[in-house]
Structure formats: structure tokens, C-alpha cells
Design an enzyme around this catalytic site. Structure first.
Site, PDB file in Angstrom:
ATOM      1  N   ARG A 310       0.873  -1.250  -0.006  1.00 26.74           N
ATOM      2  CA  ARG A 310      -0.265  -0.092   0.060  1.00 26.74           C
ATOM      3  C   ARG A 310       1.047   1.320  -0.075  1.00 26.74           C
ATOM      4  O   ARG A 310       0.414   2.317  -0.734  1.00 26.74           O
ATOM      5  CB  ARG A 310      -0.950  -0.313   1.198  1.00 26.74           C
ATOM      6  CG  ARG A 310      -2.021  -1.124   1.100  1.00 26.74           C
ATOM      7  CD  ARG A 310      -3.205  -1.073   2.242  1.00 26.74           C
ATOM      8  NE  ARG A 310      -4.153   0.024   1.832  1.00 26.74           N
ATOM      9  CZ  ARG A 310      -4.034   1.353   2.513  1.00 26.74           C
ATOM     10  NH1 ARG A 310      -3.214   1.354   3.417  1.00 26.74           N
ATOM     11  NH2 ARG A 310      -4.785   2.272   2.111  1.00 26.74           N
ATOM     12  N   CYS A 341      14.440  -4.033  -5.669  1.00 27.94           N
ATOM     13  CA  CYS A 341      15.230  -3.157  -6.655  1.00 27.94           C
ATOM     14  C   CYS A 341      14.103  -1.957  -7.033  1.00 27.94           C
ATOM     15  O   CYS A 341      14.010  -2.162  -8.344  1.00 27.94           O
ATOM     16  CB  CYS A 341      16.021  -3.870  -7.610  1.00 27.94           C
ATOM     17  SG  CYS A 341      17.005  -4.774  -6.813  1.00 27.94           S
TER      18      CYS A 341
END
Ligand SMILES: *Cc1c(COP(=O)(O)O)cnc(C)c1O
Length: 415
Positions: A310, A341
Site C-alpha cells: 500500500r 530493487c
């Protein structure tokens, strides 16, 4: 205001972690029951109130069993959610299928379970009839479009893919009735994560007026009106929660004012709330494994956005506390990050927190809805375990953590 309290002491948490390593989600059974009861209490006046918990918020059979014990049902929108509900012992009309762009196998399963189906489109009457047969009870999802003045509570229904227009919904009930459907419900879901009490009153008013109009024009007797979900979670400590007793009372007045005069005095009220039920009852527990000081100060966790998307997805705020440092003053500013990443893999940006040391246990609050459920495997990240803090204080593993074997299970290395 609402207080952000983690129900487990630091010592007990360290004990739990010896058995179940971080990161994990843990749900507070007591809090889930409290939330379900608060909703039920607010509508105790209604002829037959039922909360159909939106399974997508936290799809775990142990949580569904708690919902069932509190008298609730489920709201499903996929085939696996229907099966999950069935396997948790929630069947028949305790299941509401509120899906859209629905495939045939989902309708077939819903029919075989005897679930109540909410159709998302007028063309689905024929599609359902052809693929699964028409049930005795049917409901339609209403999209109020610009029939109601657009406002910032319900946003712009004309931009939403869901539901039938006002014109279509009259035709839909007429057609369904002609085809022999005997029992009817009415549904909408127009607000999301709403904290303003008026949002619920507005929804009820729109729906009651519509039901009254349909009753008058088509002599359709509504067995229930489903007001959808959307009850917000006060994610920030300064947010005020929805005043459910106030909302319940307000909706009762609208019911008496709008439905009673058209003899809809037995119409049940249903909700299909997800976020509000498990959201505030769930916590993501992680450990600080790195501290990094470059242009900013970073705390790196052993959790990442694969465990709770979220913040990265919506910039959502999730309150963070540090176990054992609940009362320490927040005079440090950190970005609290995960290992993906992706630079948006941050649980918090520029967050004022107490001084965090490597090894500290970090509690991310209100993670019990759309937390673990939205988990994914991108970047080779494995989904965490889910634990349940039972009312008697025991901790139960309700979903084990994924292993590398799970990750590789769908791959074929042989050819
Ligand atoms: C997600 C959803 C809900 C639950 O919404 P919450 O915001 O979790 O209360 C209810 N009904 C439908 C159709 C949904 O898609």
C-alpha cells in the site's frame, strides 16, 4: 484520534520470533471480533443485518471462521475466494458473489454453492442463464452515475467500470422477474476507505430511494439492500474512525422515512466490509537489519513491499512503532525501506521515529487488509507467514511462509 497500540510486549514478541522468524503478519483475534460486533451493534435495529466480509482483504480460512462465529458471511469475487469460503464452512446465501467481468466457472461455482449473486451488468442475466442457470434470488449492482450530483464522497461513478446505470437497473429487474427469478436484492459499492460518516448516509439514501422507486414501478419486493463496503481505517493517529452508532442511527431514520412508506419494512441491510474488519487488527512485524546514512537516513527492514504494497502503490500512510520504544520521543527522521530493487519500496518517507538500532523490531500498523493479500513474488521475494494472536494469548500459525520450493514450483527446469 485513535491510539496505535500493538497488543504484544517486546519480550513476548521475541519469544514468538524464536519460533516464527520475521517478517510476518499477525492478526489480533480480539480486535477482529470487536470490529465485527461494532458493525452488528450499529445495525441491531435492522430486520436481518448481515456483514459479508470481503474475503479479498485477508483471505485466510482462520479469519473467515472468526467472521462466521460472529454471524457474518463472505463477499467473494473470484473462484478461489468462493472455494475458500466453502472450505471455511461459509456456504449458501451466507456467500455473496460480487464480481465483475465474471467468468462462467465463477458463476457455476456460485450457483452450486447456493450463493447470492450480484450481477454487475445487464448482459450478465443472459450470460448467467446460459452458463449456470438462473437462481431463485438475484441482486444487481447499481452505479448511480450522474443521477446523483458528483461529490467528493462518492467520487465520479461515471468513471467506474462497475454496476448498471439507473435506466438499465429497471430493465434488469423486469427481465429477471419475467424469467422467473422470485427473490431480489439490491447492491452498490460506491465509496472506499471512507472516514466521513455522511458518506454512508448518502449511500443509504440513494439506495433506499432507488429501491422504493423500483418497488413502485415493478412491484419488486427487496429482501435485502447491500450497502457495500468502504468503511475506512483511520490509518493516521490523528484520524477519527467512522462513528458506527451514529451511522447506524442515521441509516435507521432513512429506512423508516423512505422504505417504510412503500412497505419495505422487512428488507435486510447488508454490508460487505473488508478493510474495516481486519485492517486495524493486522500488523506487519519486521526487523531492522541495516542502517544507512547517505543523503538521507535509511532503516532497512527484512520486509519489503512484497509484504505490504500500500505505501508504494498509493503513497498510503501506515503508522510505525518500534517494539520497546513506544514511549521514546520521535526525534529522528528516517526513510524506512525494504530490499526490492524499486526505489518506491519504502514503508515510510521522512518519518519521525525514535532512534532505531539495527536489530530493533519494527511494527507496521493497520496492515491486516490488502497487506499479505496483495503480496507478490517480484524480485524473488517470498510471501511471509501469517499468525493469529488468539483471544487467550496463544499464537497460531495460520499460513506458513513461502519457501524457495514454492517459488520454483511452477517452473520447469527439465527441458
Ligand atoms: C473490496 C470490495 C469490498 C470491500 O471493500 P472495503 O473497502 O474493504 O470495505 C466490498 N465489495 C466489493 C464489491 C469490493 O470489491
Amino acid at each position: 484520534m485513535n491510539e496505535k497500540i500493538f497488543p504484544i510486549s517486546k519480550d513476548k514478541l521475541e519469544e514468538i520470533i524464536k519460533k516464527y522468524p520475521t517478517p510476518f503478519h499477525i492478526y489480533d483475534e480480539k480486535k477482529i471480533r470487536q470490529n465485527l460486533r461494532a458493525l452488528k451493534d450499529a445495525f441491531s435495529w435492522a430486520p436481518a443485518f448481515k456483514e459479508h466480509y470481503a474475503v479479498k482483504a485477508a483471505p485466510n480460512p482462520y479469519l473467515l471462521k472468526i467472521v462466521k462465529e460472529e454471524g457474518g458471511g463472505t463477499d467473494c469475487s473470484s473462484l478461489p475466494e468462493l472455494v475458500l469460503s466453502e472450505r471455511a464452512g461459509i456456504v449458501g446465501e451466507d456467500i455473496m458473489l460480487t464480481s465483475n467481468d465474471t467468468p462462467a466457472d465463477e458463476f457455476q461455482k456460485a450457483i452450486s454453492l447456493g450463493a447470492v449473486i450480484n450481477l454487475d451488468d445487464i448482459t450478465h442475466i443472459e450470460y448467467l442463464e446460459k452458463n449456470a442457470g438462473l437462481p431463485k434470488i438475484l441482486s444487481f449492482r447499481y452505479n448511480p452515475g450522474d443521477q446523483v450530483e458528483g461529490n467528493d464522497i462518492i467520487g465520479k461513478p461515471t468513471e467506474a467500470k462497475y454496476g448498471l446505470t439507473k435506466e438499465q437497473i429497471f430493465d434488469a429487474y423486469r427481465i429477471a422477474k419475467e424469467k422467473g427469478v422470485k427473490r431480489f436484492g439490491l447492491h452498490t459499492m460506491v465509496i472506499s476507505n471512507e472516514l466521513r460518516n455522511e458518506g454512508f448516509l448518502l449511500t443509504a439514501k440513494i439506495m433506499f430511494n432507488l429501491a422504493a422507486e423500483i418497488k413502485k414501478k415493478l412491484d419488486i419486493d427487496f429482501e435485502f439492500i447491500n450497502l457495500g463496503g468502504g468503511i475506512g481505517v483511520p490509518y493516521r493517529p490523528e484520524d477519527n474512525p467512522v462513528d458506527l452508532p451514529f451511522v447506524g442511527k442515521g441509516i435507521k431514520e432513512l429506512y423508516n422515512e423512505i422504505l417504510s412508506p412503500v412497505n419495505l419494512t422487512h428488507t435486510a441491510i447488508k454490508f460487505e466490509s473488508g478493510r474495516f474488519i481486519t485492517g486495524p487488527a493486522g500488523f506487519l512485524v519486521a526487523r531492522a537489519i541495516h542502517e544507512k546514512h547517505t543523503y538521507k537516513d535509511y532503516i532497512g527492514l527484512d520486509a519489503c513491499m512484497a509484504n505490504l504494497m500500500r505505501p508504494a502503490l498509493y503513497g498510503a500512510y501506515h503508522h510505525i512503532t518500534v517494539a520497546g520504544k513506544e514511549n521514546a520521543s520521535c526525534d529522528y527522521v528516517y526513510d524506512v525501506v525494504g530490499s526490492l530493487c524499486e526505489n518506491n519500496d519504502k514503508f515510510a518517507i521522512d518519518r519521525k521515529l525514535p532512534k532505531i538500532d539495527v536489530g530493533d523490531l519494527i511494527i507496521i500498523h493497520d496492515a491486516g487488509a490488502h497487506g499479505h493479500a496483495m503480496g507478490f513474488n517480484y524480485n524473488g521475494k517470498l510471501r511471509s507467514a501469517e499468525l493469529l494472536l488468539k483471544e487467550n494469548g496463544e499464537v497460531k500459525l495460520i499460513r506458513r511462509a513461502e519457501t524457495m520450493d514454492d517459488y520454483f514450483a511452477t517452473l520447469n527446469f527439465d527441458e
